[in-house]
Enzyme design. Sequence first.
Site, PDB file in Angstrom:
ATOM      1  N   LEU A  31      11.529  38.065  20.516  1.00  0.00           N
ATOM      2  CA  LEU A  31      10.588  39.186  20.600  1.00  0.00           C
ATOM      3  C   LEU A  31      10.440  39.900  19.259  1.00  0.00           C
ATOM      4  O   LEU A  31      11.415  40.154  18.562  1.00  0.00           O
ATOM      5  CB  LEU A  31      11.053  40.190  21.667  1.00  0.00           C
ATOM      6  CG  LEU A  31      11.230  39.625  23.075  1.00  0.00           C
ATOM      7  CD1 LEU A  31      11.550  40.749  24.068  1.00  0.00           C
ATOM      8  CD2 LEU A  31       9.997  38.865  23.551  1.00  0.00           C
ATOM      9  N   GLY A  34       5.014  42.669  18.049  1.00  0.00           N
ATOM     10  CA  GLY A  34       3.851  42.366  18.895  1.00  0.00           C
ATOM     11  C   GLY A  34       4.239  42.410  20.371  1.00  0.00           C
ATOM     12  O   GLY A  34       3.530  42.994  21.201  1.00  0.00           O
ATOM     13  N   HIS A  35       5.385  41.795  20.687  1.00  0.00           N
ATOM     14  CA  HIS A  35       5.858  41.841  22.080  1.00  0.00           C
ATOM     15  C   HIS A  35       6.212  43.282  22.468  1.00  0.00           C
ATOM     16  O   HIS A  35       5.944  43.719  23.591  1.00  0.00           O
ATOM     17  CB  HIS A  35       7.112  40.980  22.260  1.00  0.00           C
ATOM     18  CG  HIS A  35       6.900  39.521  22.019  1.00  0.00           C
ATOM     19  ND1 HIS A  35       7.362  38.870  20.902  1.00  0.00           N
ATOM     20  CD2 HIS A  35       6.262  38.582  22.770  1.00  0.00           C
ATOM     21  CE1 HIS A  35       7.048  37.589  20.977  1.00  0.00           C
ATOM     22  NE2 HIS A  35       6.370  37.393  22.089  1.00  0.00           N
ATOM     23  N   ASP A 151      -3.138  34.845  21.342  1.00  0.00           N
ATOM     24  CA  ASP A 151      -3.335  33.597  22.088  1.00  0.00           C
ATOM     25  C   ASP A 151      -4.573  33.794  22.959  1.00  0.00           C
ATOM     26  O   ASP A 151      -4.495  33.871  24.193  1.00  0.00           O
ATOM     27  CB  ASP A 151      -2.097  33.298  22.940  1.00  0.00           C
ATOM     28  CG  ASP A 151      -0.878  33.033  22.074  1.00  0.00           C
ATOM     29  OD1 ASP A 151      -0.938  32.122  21.243  1.00  0.00           O
ATOM     30  OD2 ASP A 151       0.115  33.764  22.202  1.00  0.00           O
ATOM     31  N   SER A 186       4.027  36.675  14.698  1.00  0.00           N
ATOM     32  CA  SER A 186       4.287  35.475  15.487  1.00  0.00           C
ATOM     33  C   SER A 186       5.762  35.134  15.347  1.00  0.00           C
ATOM     34  O   SER A 186       6.352  35.343  14.275  1.00  0.00           O
ATOM     35  CB  SER A 186       3.453  34.309  14.935  1.00  0.00           C
ATOM     36  OG  SER A 186       3.987  33.076  15.382  1.00  0.00           O
TER      37      SER A 186
HETATM   38  O1  PAF Z   1       2.387  33.412  25.210  1.00  0.00           O
HETATM   39  C1  PAF Z   1       3.530  33.014  25.498  1.00  0.00           C
HETATM   40  O2  PAF Z   1       4.527  33.445  24.933  1.00  0.00           O
HETATM   41  C2  PAF Z   1       3.685  31.921  26.565  1.00  0.00           C
HETATM   42  O3  PAF Z   1       2.673  30.986  26.506  1.00  0.00           O
HETATM   43  C3  PAF Z   1       3.830  32.498  27.980  1.00  0.00           C
HETATM   44  C4  PAF Z   1       2.555  33.203  28.440  1.00  0.00           C
HETATM   45  C5  PAF Z   1       4.994  33.448  28.036  1.00  0.00           C
HETATM   46  C6  PAF Z   1       4.093  31.360  28.980  1.00  0.00           C
HETATM   47  O4  PAF Z   1       5.275  30.673  28.667  1.00  0.00           O
END
Ligand code: PAF
Length: 282
Positions: A31, A34-35, A151, A186
């Site tokens: 993480l 961004g997360h 994404d 990322s």
């Molecule tokens: O974007 C991501 O990190 C992954 O593709 C996800 C949505 C957690 C699915 O494994």
Amino acid sequence: MQTAHTKEELRSLLAPHRGSRIVLVPTMGALHAGHASLLTQARELAGETGTVVASVFLNPVQFDNAGDLATYPKTPMQDLETCDKCGVDIVFMPSADTMYCSDRSITMEETHLSTVLCGASRPGHFAGVCLVVNKLFNLVQPTDAIFGKKDYQQLAILRRMVRDLDMPITLHGAEIVREDDGLALSSRNVRLTPEHRAAAPAIRRSLLAAGKAYGEGASIADICSQVRAELESIPGVRCDYVELVDAVTLHEVTAPHRLALLAVAAWFGDVRLIDNIELSRS
Ligand code: PAF
């Protein structure tokens, strides 16, 4: 904050929260800020009475390249700290064996949006994403889920899955979080060489320049070849794709007034970076 490692633990931790707003943030761990921004938005959306669930699961089924899976960064202890700081209530951190039966035989395939962009160069990737997200939706039964717009194709495909399968879940797209120099955050950035890390903000710069050119009426072909030329002038950089598509269908822009998406995937050495920008023409 509570942590579940098995599906049974997750179900029992969630039991007292059923009926409240449950906001899910699926992640693959490692993480970064961004997360953290997705988790903070989840906390705001859930409010004091709702529940925030984060999943941390490096989903092997969505990797089309064994090397990428093996080198994907893993930081479980820091991930738990980040979740705690961002106000997550429940973290689901299963192993691959817990998540998947060894003789599993059901697949999930989206057949239109997955054929282009990353789907064209990563066979099976989006089927793996749809499968795991579907499983997470069934396990958590969230009212809402948040995904980052970095994404973009993933978000578009998941929106399609929710729509086509009548899943009672509201999906939220969160804006891309960037370093000060413009590089999109990322988990793969840590694997860039110092030279490629220094050069990588060119992706954002070229997308911004392309956005300006699009607004001024430049042709789609010229815009894409300009971005490609700029990135491929960096030693060791090769574009996987540079495409300007309709932001919803991810296929050719047929109506110029609709929101468009300029999406890039480029190899910086052996690290594949993606980024995108939404564009409109008035
Ligand atoms: O974007 C991501 O990190 C992954 O593709 C996800 C949505 C957690 C699915 O494994």
